[in-house]
Design an enzyme around this catalytic site. Structure first.
Site, PDB file in Angstrom:
ATOM      1  NE  ARG A  81     -19.906 -41.586 -16.067  1.00 26.54           N
ATOM      2  CZ  ARG A  81     -20.857 -40.976 -16.734  1.00 26.54           C
ATOM      3  NH1 ARG A  81     -20.958 -41.152 -18.052  1.00 26.54           N
ATOM      4  NH2 ARG A  81     -21.723 -40.206 -16.115  1.00 26.54           N
ATOM      5  CD  GLU A  89       3.221 -15.861  -9.027  1.00 21.78           C
ATOM      6  OE1 GLU A  89       2.810 -14.763  -9.445  1.00 21.78           O
ATOM      7  OE2 GLU A  89       3.215 -16.160  -7.814  1.00 21.78           O
ATOM      8  CE1 TYR A  90       0.681 -19.825  -6.456  1.00 26.60           C
ATOM      9  CE2 TYR A  90       0.226 -22.071  -5.751  1.00 26.60           C
ATOM     10  CZ  TYR A  90       0.232 -20.713  -5.500  1.00 26.60           C
ATOM     11  OH  TYR A  90      -0.212 -20.249  -4.280  1.00 26.60           O
ATOM     12  CB  VAL A 140      -6.385  -4.325   3.960  1.00 28.42           C
ATOM     13  CG1 VAL A 140      -6.330  -2.843   4.298  1.00 28.42           C
ATOM     14  CG2 VAL A 140      -7.763  -4.716   3.424  1.00 28.42           C
ATOM     15  CG  HIS A 197      -0.586 -13.243 -12.975  1.00 32.16           C
ATOM     16  ND1 HIS A 197      -0.050 -13.322 -11.698  1.00 32.16           N
ATOM     17  CD2 HIS A 197       0.383 -12.711 -13.749  1.00 32.16           C
ATOM     18  CE1 HIS A 197       1.189 -12.854 -11.703  1.00 32.16           C
ATOM     19  NE2 HIS A 197       1.472 -12.471 -12.923  1.00 32.16           N
ATOM     20  CG  ASN A 198      -1.218 -14.944  -8.338  1.00 30.06           C
ATOM     21  OD1 ASN A 198      -1.032 -14.032  -9.142  1.00 30.06           O
ATOM     22  ND2 ASN A 198      -1.044 -14.794  -7.037  1.00 30.06           N
ATOM     23  CG  ASN A 216      -2.159   1.536   8.200  1.00 31.39           C
ATOM     24  OD1 ASN A 216      -2.180   0.739   7.261  1.00 31.39           O
ATOM     25  ND2 ASN A 216      -1.902   1.162   9.457  1.00 31.39           N
ATOM     26  NE  ARG A 217      -6.807  -2.018  12.373  1.00 29.66           N
ATOM     27  CZ  ARG A 217      -6.990  -3.341  12.484  1.00 29.66           C
ATOM     28  NH1 ARG A 217      -8.200  -3.851  12.441  1.00 29.66           N
ATOM     29  NH2 ARG A 217      -5.963  -4.161  12.601  1.00 29.66           N
ATOM     30  N   GLY A 266       0.823  -1.211   0.000  1.00 30.77           N
ATOM     31  CA  GLY A 266       0.000   0.000   0.000  1.00 30.77           C
ATOM     32  C   GLY A 266       0.850   1.251   0.000  1.00 30.77           C
ATOM     33  CB  ALA A 276      -7.389 -11.064   0.168  1.00 33.47           C
ATOM     34  CB  SER A 316       0.700  -9.023 -11.019  1.00 34.15           C
ATOM     35  OG  SER A 316       1.772  -9.945 -11.011  1.00 34.15           O
ATOM     36  CE  LYS A 350      -1.856 -10.590  -8.864  1.00 34.58           C
ATOM     37  NZ  LYS A 350      -1.447 -11.695  -7.972  1.00 34.58           N
TER      38      LYS A 350
END
Ligand code: 6PG
Length: 480
Positions: free
Chosen positions: A450, A194-195, A79, A190-191, A37-38, A19, A81, A133, A187
């Site tokens: 089946r 990425e893996y 913040v 995307h991750n 920010n809190r 952030g 998720a 990202s 996104k």
């Protein structure tokens, strides 16, 4: 910072590193940025350390934060998720007015974003779920940004986000992805990619280590070399850096003192789960998720250490030839994993009614994001040639690329199998490739099974309709 009272163009809620960094990025690009920010200490620390980087409007309450924003107000939530996101959304929605825009920049699950967008829209506000990202460095110097939400919200927000995103050839790595959860969905995929990308790099490393007998520093050099060609990418680049790193405490390669148990915050898992629900065989991504889970089953692995390996084969005699084979296997597996990921995006768009432009997505993934790679230009070209491409693998360029790697890919999977070296993504992407191109699959037998035990019926190759065999009777066939 001046005492200028001009209102902020955008605000950031949540000033942990991501952030703070994206707030600094906005400020460095000349935008007036409200920050909250809190715990106010983080806000004060940001101003103390970086207040000279541009125009910040610090706030100690959400109300003060909202009041400092120009209309339509734009508030970016950065913040963790989960429940914290819902809490901040509620606070902002209570303080904002119709037409204002709430953006969730966290790695939220796209189904949460769909719900939130519906709830916030009902209150007259816009809700944008934006995948961001590039990690902490990307947030500061230029991430890839994947906003989903209304076109109206993007008209107001897009120029701001595009100005702070990465740029490739002058093109921002940010574009409106589609409605409601579309941004967080892509996104997530995307991750997942990425893996898979990280896993095939890991499998290549393990083969060069255990089958070719190379040391991490030597393998680092090989990855650096690979990074000058088709495998040119951020993940290959950082792999060379990690493998070249020596552990100061022991003098050993750092990779040898890191516990081989991979963590996962969950986005790759979500990608596999969504694909199962959508009926898309993302075998590379799924095997990459399972490989992380297997690596983390330390007690089970310790108990299994003595399991017999069986009769193992010989290491490849020609090391240089083997290294080139591994490069080709890595490249082919990567192409399949990306093809599968784009299939999932296509299926998600159809399921949720999103109009996702896969070429535009490849375009914004060329920079800023973790999977940024030279070959994303080729993916963009493929979808530019045919936006309705049934599978990336069927594009002429990628068809030829895989064909060029195929013999090596098969050899590497055989060698790995003979040496007892696990290569789940190399092998599963090859099996997927062979399954995709096969003229006949054992699914015919499965349909028979089946129908035998569950009378689930089957279709025939020679005529329309559904059929059932009277297995418990005279075994004649009836039309269902
Ligand atoms: C990105 C990254 C980021 C993710 C980390 C950790 O695109 O900047 O993907 O969003 O949180 O990669 O994810 P895992 O813990 O699931 O590996």
């Amino acid at each position: 910072m001046t005492n200028d009272t001009s209102r902020a163009h955008i605000g950031v809620v949540g000033l942990a590193v991501m952030g703070s960094n994206i707030a600094r990025n906005f400020a460095r690009h000349g935008h007036v940025v409200a920050v909250y920010n809190r715990s106010p200490e983080k806000t004060r620390a940001l101003l103390a350390e970086h207040g000279d980087e541009g125009e910040f409007r610090p706030a100690e309450t959400i109300e003060e934060f909202v009041a400092s924003l120009e209309r339509p107000r734009r508030a970016l939530i950065m913040v963790q998720a989960g429940p914290a996101t819902d809490a901040v959304i509620g606070q902002l929605a209570d303080a904002m007015e119709p037409g204002d825009i709430i953006i969730d920049g966290g790695n939220s699950l796209y189904t949460d974003t769909i719900r939130r967008e519906r709830e916030i829209r009902a209150r007259g506000l816009h809700f944008v779920g934006a995948g961001i990202s590039g990690g902490e460095e990307g947030a500061l110097n230029g991430p890839a940004i994947m906003p989903g939400g209304t076109a109206e919200a993007y008209a107001s927000l897009g120029p701001l986000l595009e100005s702070v995103s990465a740029h490739v050839d002058g093109t921002p790595c940010c574009a409106h992805i589609g409605a409601d959860g579309a941004g967080h969905f892509v996104k997530m995929v995307h991750n997942g990619i990425e893996y898979a990308d990280m896993q095939v790099i890991g499998e290549a490393y393990q083969l060069l280590r255990d089958a070719a007998g190379l040391e991490p520093a030597e393998i680092a050099g090989i990855f650096r070399e690979w990074n000058t060609g088709d495998l040119d990418s951020y993940l290959v680049e950082i792999t060379a850096e990690v493998l070249a790193q020596t552990d100061a405490a022991t003098g050993r390669p750092l990779v040898d003192v890191i516990l081989d148990a991979a963590g996962q915050k969950g986005t790759g898992r979500w990608t596999a789960k969504a694909a199962l629900d959508l009926g898309i065989p993302v075998t590379g991504i799924g095997e990459a998720v399972f490989a992380r889970a297997l690596s983390s089953a330390l007690d089970q692995r310790a108990a299994a250490r003595e399991l017999p390996a069986g009769r193992l084969g010989e290491a490849p005699a020609d090391r240089d030839a083997f290294v080139e084979q591994v490069r080709r296997a890595l490249y082919a597996s990567k192409i399949v994993a990306y093809s599968q990921g784009f299939d999932e995006i296509n299926a998600g768009a159809a399921e949720y009614g999103w109009d996702i432009d896969r070429g535009a997505l490849a375009t914004i993934w060329r920079g800023g994001c973790i999977i940024r790679a030279r070959f994303l230009d080729r993916i963009k070209d493929a979808y530019d040639r045919d936006p309705a491409l049934p599978a990336l693998l069927l594009d002429d360029y990628f068809r030829a690329q895989v064909a060029d790697c195929l013999d090596a890919w098969r050899e590497v999977v055989v060698t790995a199998t003979r040496l007892g070296i696990p290569t789940p993504v190399f092998a599963s992407t090859l099996a997927y490739y062979d399954g995709l191109r096969a003229e006949r699959l054992p699914a015919a037998l499965i349909q028979g099974q089946r129908d035998y035990f569950g009378a689930h019926t089957y279709r025939r190759v020679d005529r329309e309709g559904s059929f059932h065999t009277l297995w418990g009777d005279d075994r004649s066939e009836v039309e269902a």
